[in-house]
Design a protein around this motif. Structure first.
Motif, short mmCIF file in Angstrom:
data_model
loop_
_atom_site.label_atom_id
_atom_site.label_comp_id
_atom_site.label_asym_id
_atom_site.label_seq_id
_atom_site.Cartn_x
_atom_site.Cartn_y
_atom_site.Cartn_z
N GLN A 1 0.83 -1.19 0.00
CA GLN A 1 0.00 0.00 0.00
C GLN A 1 0.87 1.25 0.00
N HIS A 3 0.43 5.55 0.22
CA HIS A 3 -0.44 6.68 0.52
C HIS A 3 0.20 7.95 -0.02
N GLY A 26 4.49 4.58 2.92
CA GLY A 26 4.14 3.17 2.81
C GLY A 26 5.18 2.41 2.00
N GLN A 27 4.72 1.51 1.14
CA GLN A 27 5.62 0.67 0.36
C GLN A 27 6.14 1.40 -0.87
N GLU A 102 2.77 -4.09 -8.57
CA GLU A 102 1.93 -4.99 -7.79
C GLU A 102 1.34 -6.02 -8.74
N TYR A 110 -2.17 4.17 -7.54
CA TYR A 110 -2.38 4.87 -6.29
C TYR A 110 -2.55 6.36 -6.58
#
Length: 121
Positions: A1, A3, A26-27, A102, A110
């Motif tokens: 995830q 952000h 996040g990632q 992903e 995102y």
């Protein structure tokens, strides 16, 4: 995830400048590209500028070439948009987006919450 949080929007007179910032958390290790989009009521979200995280030349919409500059910050997942010579037609909600590696994902997966830019004539 991942952000994303945008900042820097506001109101400016035509001919003025604004800078937008986007910070990812996040990632962020999976980010391979980031971009700025914009959207006005009743219209589709359009690409403003894109930048790959490793090399390559940023790309811009024809309408902003020569006026806007996208750049990366030192931290992974931080980008900026410097907007000069703003026009009333640049008025929109500006969104930051990240393309993150992903399974099953393609393109920008995102998005930030958006920041309003208003250019008065």
């Amino acid at each position: 995830q991942v952000h994303l949080v945008e900042s820097g929007g506001g109101m400016v007179q035509a001919g003025g400048s604004l800078s937008l910032s986007c910070v990812a958390s996040g990632q962020t290790s999976g980010i391979y590209a980031m971009a700025w989009f914009r959207q006005t009521p009743g219209k589709e979200r359009d690409t403003v500028a894109q930048i790959a995280w490793w090399g390559g030349t940023p790309t811009y919409a024809d309408s902003v070439k020569g006026r806007f500059t996208i750049s990366k910050g030192d931290a992974k997942g931080t980008i900026f948009l410097r907007m000069n010579s703003l026009l009333p037609e640049d008025t929109a909600v500006y969104y930051c987006a990240a393309a993150v590696q992903e399974p099953g994902a393609s393109s920008y997966n995102y998005w930030g919450q958006g920041t309003q830019v208003i250019v008065s004539s």
